[in-house]
Scaffold this motif. Sequence first.
Motif, PDB file in Angstrom:
ATOM      1  N   GLU A 101      47.315  57.369  48.854  1.00 50.08           N
ATOM      2  CA  GLU A 101      48.422  57.155  49.780  1.00 50.08           C
ATOM      3  C   GLU A 101      49.666  57.866  49.268  1.00 50.08           C
ATOM      4  O   GLU A 101      49.946  57.864  48.056  1.00 50.08           O
ATOM      5  CB  GLU A 101      48.701  55.657  49.940  1.00 50.08           C
ATOM      6  CG  GLU A 101      47.526  54.868  50.517  1.00 50.08           C
ATOM      7  CD  GLU A 101      47.774  53.371  50.526  1.00 50.08           C
ATOM      8  OE1 GLU A 101      47.092  52.675  51.297  1.00 50.08           O
ATOM      9  OE2 GLU A 101      48.639  52.904  49.756  1.00 50.08           O
TER      10      GLU A 101
ATOM     11  N   SER B 270      53.819  58.229  49.992  1.00 50.32           N
ATOM     12  CA  SER B 270      54.957  57.643  50.698  1.00 50.32           C
ATOM     13  C   SER B 270      55.599  58.687  51.610  1.00 50.32           C
ATOM     14  O   SER B 270      55.542  59.892  51.361  1.00 50.32           O
ATOM     15  CB  SER B 270      55.993  57.119  49.693  1.00 50.32           C
ATOM     16  OG  SER B 270      56.503  58.185  48.906  1.00 50.32           O
TER      17      SER B 270
ATOM     18  N   THR C 201      56.036  58.995  46.276  1.00 48.29           N
ATOM     19  CA  THR C 201      55.195  58.191  45.394  1.00 48.29           C
ATOM     20  C   THR C 201      53.749  58.344  45.843  1.00 48.29           C
ATOM     21  O   THR C 201      53.425  58.070  47.002  1.00 48.29           O
ATOM     22  CB  THR C 201      55.608  56.710  45.438  1.00 48.29           C
ATOM     23  OG1 THR C 201      56.956  56.583  45.004  1.00 48.29           O
ATOM     24  CG2 THR C 201      54.712  55.881  44.524  1.00 48.29           C
TER      25      THR C 201
ATOM     26  N   ASN D 287      55.326  59.104  40.604  1.00 48.87           N
ATOM     27  CA  ASN D 287      56.420  59.649  41.408  1.00 48.87           C
ATOM     28  C   ASN D 287      56.598  61.126  41.064  1.00 48.87           C
ATOM     29  O   ASN D 287      56.713  61.481  39.885  1.00 48.87           O
ATOM     30  CB  ASN D 287      57.724  58.898  41.131  1.00 48.87           C
ATOM     31  CG  ASN D 287      57.644  57.434  41.515  1.00 48.87           C
ATOM     32  OD1 ASN D 287      57.024  57.077  42.513  1.00 48.87           O
ATOM     33  ND2 ASN D 287      58.270  56.576  40.721  1.00 48.87           N
TER      34      ASN D 287
END
Length: 466
Positions: free
Chosen positions: A167, A169, A182, A225
Amino acid sequence: MAALSVNVVTVNMLLSVFFLSGVFAGCDENRVGLFITAPKQMEALSGSCLQIPCSFRDKSGEKNESQTKEMFDGSRETFGVWLKSEPSYGNNPSNIIFNSSKSENSFKMKIIGNLSQKSCTTLFYNLNSSQSDRYFLRIENGPFKATARCDPVNITVKDSPQRPRIEISGDVKDLKEKESVTITCSAFTPCPHSPPELTWNLQQDSHRQTEENTDGTFTTKIQQNITLSHRHDGYTITCSARYPVDGGKHVNTSETLSVSYAPKDTSASISPSGLVSAGSWVKLNCSSRAKPPVSSFTWFKISTEGPVNVSEGPVHSFNAADGGVYYCVAANKLGNQTSQEICINIEDPSNSSAFIKFGGIAVIIIPICLLVWFWRFKKRPTQQENQNQTGEELTLQIPANKPEEEVHYEDINFLTRRPEASSVSVQDSRQQQETVYAQVKVSKQENSSTRMTNGPEDLYAQVKKK
């Protein structure tokens, strides 16, 4: 054919009614005294454990004094029972797979929740594919005995685990350079006591953590990140999960990043390269890479008043009347980039004419020099000739018309050569000149026939060095 179709539809409707009535016949909430909160569908991995998050509540609503004794009381001893396939209790003892009141059960499992606190969280051990089924919970608390008929837990046991999920962000479809995101790789964790090991091709020391989800299940994940750049465009992130069962079961998944960025590596080139003849055709080319692609190329020429826009497009062609400095700018909606400068040098016609004249003269002079050198080399005396001329006695040819008995003294300069005459320079030879005085006695010439019979004094002179 139409009648057959009608019959099939009718049979399907009857079967649906039959099964629905069978399933929900005992699921009248007004008649059911127990309800549980647990996932409706759960997936397990063969050879691993499965933790079922579970809590229960008794029948809600108003209670009168006669019903109070039949309600759940946490102060009493409480037992939990798990039923397989169907919720009836007592009619089919084989469907009772676990009873916390007994020490031996057909299934290896344990209720790890505090039943007195209405927590029925249960742990199944070492599941296999044959245990895929529906499961019902029953609570026995003194006079309170009830089965959660309306809340079955459907468990599916698979031999291969689910693939991990990656996933990102933000809007995955609109990632841009310089944007911080992220990235998370997560894997389903049916057994939090033996979570999977996660690895990926990003930061290798990413910390693994197992988190509880809102429904009570667990997920293992790693995160990082990063600040996106043009180098991330087209980069494929690969995440692998290893489950510690049966020697380890591996699954992996991949996600390719699509990152937009302003023009990069913008460069300008010229054809032909080098000196350009005045009035000749010159072609300038500008190239760059960008995402989305470059929307405009602009050419500028530097003047005393600053840059001047001279052309639009990746190629700028023109007749070079004079020199100058050029550069291009590539742009898209995210930004622009300027190329290095290109300097166009115009060739001087006078230099070219002088070069041509010098070349023509050289073509004429060089052969003449070669001929002179060859002629002088052929005329150079040999070492043997030099040695004959440097002996102690010198033979002289006397002209026939000289008077008899005339004596002449002459200064004669000789070059005295050393044995290594070939290696002595001309300058050294000149410094070694010596003056020799010779007495020459000449007999009177009579005629050609008598001259040949005269003595040696008529033919040569003796030369002595002083």
